[in-house]
Write a protein that holds these residues in place. Structure first.
Motif, PDB file in Angstrom:
ATOM      1  N   UNK A 223       0.875  -1.266  -0.076  1.00  0.00           N
ATOM      2  CA  UNK A 223       0.118  -0.062   0.063  1.00  0.00           C
ATOM      3  C   UNK A 223       0.745   1.178  -0.087  1.00  0.00           C
ATOM      4  N   UNK A 224       0.312   2.161  -0.654  1.00  0.00           N
ATOM      5  CA  UNK A 224       1.119   3.474  -0.679  1.00  0.00           C
ATOM      6  C   UNK A 224       0.360   4.645  -0.534  1.00  0.00           C
ATOM      7  N   UNK A 225       0.620   5.654   0.299  1.00  0.00           N
ATOM      8  CA  UNK A 225       0.231   7.138   0.626  1.00  0.00           C
ATOM      9  C   UNK A 225       1.065   8.009  -0.445  1.00  0.00           C
ATOM     10  N   UNK A 226       0.102   8.690  -1.055  1.00  0.00           N
ATOM     11  CA  UNK A 226       0.540   9.575  -1.953  1.00  0.00           C
ATOM     12  C   UNK A 226      -0.125  11.150  -1.963  1.00  0.00           C
ATOM     13  N   UNK A 227       0.723  12.104  -1.869  1.00  0.00           N
ATOM     14  CA  UNK A 227       0.445  13.379  -1.783  1.00  0.00           C
ATOM     15  C   UNK A 227       1.179  14.431  -2.504  1.00  0.00           C
ATOM     16  N   UNK A 228       0.699  15.225  -3.465  1.00  0.00           N
ATOM     17  CA  UNK A 228       1.875  16.319  -4.021  1.00  0.00           C
ATOM     18  C   UNK A 228       2.204  17.300  -2.932  1.00  0.00           C
ATOM     19  N   UNK A 229       3.299  17.855  -3.243  1.00  0.00           N
ATOM     20  CA  UNK A 229       3.702  18.975  -2.255  1.00  0.00           C
ATOM     21  C   UNK A 229       2.851  20.248  -2.892  1.00  0.00           C
ATOM     22  N   UNK A 230       2.138  20.897  -1.814  1.00  0.00           N
ATOM     23  CA  UNK A 230       1.180  21.673  -2.071  1.00  0.00           C
ATOM     24  C   UNK A 230       1.574  23.166  -1.364  1.00  0.00           C
ATOM     25  N   UNK A 231       1.269  24.176  -2.036  1.00  0.00           N
ATOM     26  CA  UNK A 231       1.800  25.435  -1.576  1.00  0.00           C
ATOM     27  C   UNK A 231       0.820  25.671  -0.281  1.00  0.00           C
ATOM     28  N   UNK A 232      -0.386  25.252  -0.242  1.00  0.00           N
ATOM     29  CA  UNK A 232      -0.902  25.508   1.161  1.00  0.00           C
ATOM     30  C   UNK A 232      -1.169  24.170   2.055  1.00  0.00           C
ATOM     31  N   UNK A 233      -0.164  23.180   1.592  1.00  0.00           N
ATOM     32  CA  UNK A 233      -0.199  21.981   2.581  1.00  0.00           C
ATOM     33  C   UNK A 233      -1.490  21.067   2.509  1.00  0.00           C
ATOM     34  N   UNK A 234      -2.426  21.392   1.676  1.00  0.00           N
ATOM     35  CA  UNK A 234      -3.681  20.723   1.420  1.00  0.00           C
ATOM     36  C   UNK A 234      -3.475  19.529   0.488  1.00  0.00           C
ATOM     37  N   UNK A 235      -3.602  18.243   0.710  1.00  0.00           N
ATOM     38  CA  UNK A 235      -3.462  17.262  -0.444  1.00  0.00           C
ATOM     39  C   UNK A 235      -4.515  17.559  -1.545  1.00  0.00           C
ATOM     40  N   UNK A 236      -3.848  17.333  -2.826  1.00  0.00           N
ATOM     41  CA  UNK A 236      -4.834  17.805  -3.787  1.00  0.00           C
ATOM     42  C   UNK A 236      -6.089  16.525  -4.065  1.00  0.00           C
ATOM     43  N   UNK A 237      -6.000  15.609  -3.349  1.00  0.00           N
ATOM     44  CA  UNK A 237      -6.949  14.428  -3.156  1.00  0.00           C
ATOM     45  C   UNK A 237      -6.574  13.743  -2.090  1.00  0.00           C
TER      46      UNK A 237
END
Length: 625
Positions: A223-237
């Motif tokens: 299993x993998x957790x995935x989140x882009x690095x965001x300018x507001x720190x809120x995951x894109x999804x």
């Protein structure tokens, strides 16, 4: 779109069932008997980022190229790992940084200057290349605590009381990778790029749902957790393994986009809320971050039934001592800097449309995709494929060195390149705007190419772009080098020792991972194998200057404008690829730098002796031991 992806992977169901039969009949299929999953919930996500779960379908089948490379570990000895009958190894040349300083295992800072692609379009002969043709994901990694990961034991965060040497008593360990994605070959949901011109980055955490006996839950092996690095720190999804969807994998207006050539600072550290990555772009003044926290939707997975719970991940170790590693990972990974290889072949043309028996596109969100590369990397011949997704039978399959595949059926657990998919033609093609940054309705690749990531993981005959002498070398027709400085620990001190390693041999069919025979750094069939080097260059904006050895003491707040250091001359900077005239001072023997197979642990991984960190030496040369 969800229904489209599910429909595509549903066509693989018979093949998966055949593979499961093989695994059940032979415990060696994944290192032990399978633990049957009991969850009745179906769906998509990344409960198995390799894409071979019989129950949960992957949103991005090509995510297998970005997973952690596992090995089957029993009593301290490793062997090749298969996921439901498919080999899932990687090619990941790395630098391991070693330090006994407190906090060196859970707080570190790197500086990097992103490569710039040539102005000219890439060519079939490799005389001009883009970085995405060479590597889909340079990354920075550390071990992470996960009591629900192999070998299913408690783990105390930020503590050297944990062990990770392959013993049944090891702490439960996951592997973090802060991955950077080069531009030009989008959309990300089936390609390596976020958009046509920018670099982007993501925080990924991979776990392994196996226990110390070798028993795994085949429904959610990795299993993998995935989140882009965001300018507001809120995951894109949503980032959690069962929840990752197309939105999670599609950059949005808050995703940190970085220009080619930008100078950036990357901080990886523990916080009370969870492991945090901060990326500061000195060139644009923008910053982004992500915290692997329960509040952000990160989750760990239960081996018994693949259920999940919200979970805040924290680094596993206090120090970066050599033995502090993830026991199930092929790389002997502690604090790692890496460049992923083996996921691009240039093509004069592509053929054999990626369709089902009715002629419907298997990737309806990106319908102009194909299975076979013709010419260029394949010489004057037709490449691998097509495959029959109902039977698993494939045409023209090859293995390392270009030899014919001994078992040309992709359910047969052979180390073969069964087909070249996912392949994309050059030029514009229509795509679903929901998977494109800013809702674009077309995508364009500057050259036709194949990624070798649909029914096998990578360029397993080693004839693609990664294995040609077309890497950064200081010439204008190849990308500029990916320049690295660091890491520095929380006190600003560099790491005194390094070790070079690669797990490429594990994917080479000529390598005996038990004895080490045939295991070598340049895989059989490769014309070239890239290597790490170090050299003196003027410090890019924001880098520590030649007058200071410590990183910027300024806060990593995402709102304050970065100050950085004044540029200096003569800074020792890491590079990857080829020697760079006028820059390289030490290439550690080129391919010889990777040392010899570690037969005692896993001969598919080659390691050098521990040596002094050359960034500490004004001559930019390491002292060998």
């Amino acid at each position: 779109m969800r229904r489209g992806i599910a429909g595509f992977l549903g066509l693989l169901a018979l093949s998966v069932a055949i593979a499961l039969t093989l695994v059940a009949a032979s415990p060696g299929g994944n290192g032990g008997s399978a633990v049957p999953g009991t969850s009745s919930a179906k769906g998509q996500g990344e409960r198995d980022c390799n894409g071979w779960s019989p129950e949960y379908k992957s949103v991005k089948q090509a995510m297998m190229a970005l997973c952690t490379d596992p090995i089957t570990m029993k009593n301290g000895k490793g062997s090749r790992f298969t996921d439901n009958g498919w080999y899932v190894g990687h090619d990941e040349p790395s630098v391991k940084f070693i330090s006994s300083a407190k906090g060196s295992g859970n707080h570190m800072t790197y500086y990097a200057q992103l490569p710039v692609d040539p102005k000219a379009a890439p060519t079939l002969d490799g005389s001009v290349t883009d970085y995405a043709e060479l590597s889909p994901a340079p990354w920075f990694g550390i071990p992470i605590c996960d009591p629900n990961s192999f070998p299913q034991n408690p783990c105390k965060p930020d503590s050297d009381s944990n062990t990770g040497l392959g013993a049944p008593t090891d702490a439960g360990s996951a592997f973090e990778e802060m991955q950077l994605y080069p531009p030009g070959y989008q959309p990300f949901i089936d390609g390596p790029s976020c958009d046509a011109t920018h670099w982007c980055a993501a925080l990924t955490i991979d776990s392994l749902e196996c226990d110390a006996t070798g028993a795994c839950n085949n429904n959610c092996i990795e299993p993998q957790n995935f989140a882009y690095i965001q300018r507001d720190g809120v995951p894109a999804g949503p980032p959690g393994p069962p929840d990752v969807n197309a939105q999670s994998l599609t950059p949005n207006a808050k995703t940190l986009m970085m220009n080619q050539g930008d100078s950036i600072k990357i901080t990886l550290k523990d916080t009370d809320d969870g492991f945090k990555v901060v990326v500061r772009d000195f060139t644009t003044g923008q910053s982004g971050f992500m915290v692997a926290s329960a509040a952000n939707g990160f989750e760990n997975t239960n081996i018994s039934d693949c259920s999940v719970q919200k979970f805040s991940f924290h680094p596993e170790y206090s120090t970066a001592k050599q033995q502090n590693q993830v026991p199930w990972a092929a790389l002997e990974g502690g604090v790692l800097m890496e460049d992923e290889l083996g996921h691009f072949e240039t093509c004069a043309g592509v053929s054999n449309a990626l369709v089902d028996s009715t002629g419907a596109a298997l990737l309806p969100f990106d319908p102009y995709t194909f299975q076979t590369c013709n010419g260029s990397s394949e010489g004057n011949t037709v490449g691998e494929g097509p495959c029959d997704f109902n039977t698993g039978d494939c045409q023209n399959s090859t293995t390392s060195g270009g030899a014919a595949c001994p078992a040309p059926n992709f359910t047969g657990n052979a180390l073969c390149e069964f087909e070249d998919a996912i392949c994309v033609p050059a030029g514009f093609r229509p795509v679903d705007p929901s998977v494109m940054f800013n809702g674009a309705t077309t995508s364009t690749w500057p050259i036709a190419g194949c990624q070798d990531n649909l029914v096998e993981n990578g360029d397993l005959d080693f004839d693609g772009t990664s294995y040609q002498a077309v890497w950064p070398d200081g010439t204008s027709n190849h990308p500029t080098t990916f320049a690295y400085a660091g890491p520095f620990d929380a006190k600003g001190d560099p790491y005194p020792q390094i070790q070079l390693e690669t797990n490429s041999a594990g994917s080479d069919a000529a390598c005996d991972t038990t004895t080490g025979n045939g295991c070598q750094a340049k895989p059989h069939g490769a014309n070239f194998y890239p290597f790490w080097s170090i050299g003196k260059m003027s410090a890019p904006t924001g880098f520590p200057s030649s007058e200071t050895s410590s990183p910027d003491a300024q806060t990593d707040s995402t709102t304050a404008a970065p100050q950085g250091h004044k540029s200096g001359h003569g800074l020792c900077v890491w590079n990857f690829g080829n020697d760079i005239q006028g820059v390289t001072t030490d290439d550690f023997g080129k391919d010889a730098q990777y040392g010899v197979p570690n037969v005692a642990r896993y001969a598919g991984t080659l390691t050098s002796p521990v040596m002094s960190n050359p960034q500490l030496n004004s001559s930019c040369k390491a002292s060998r031991h």
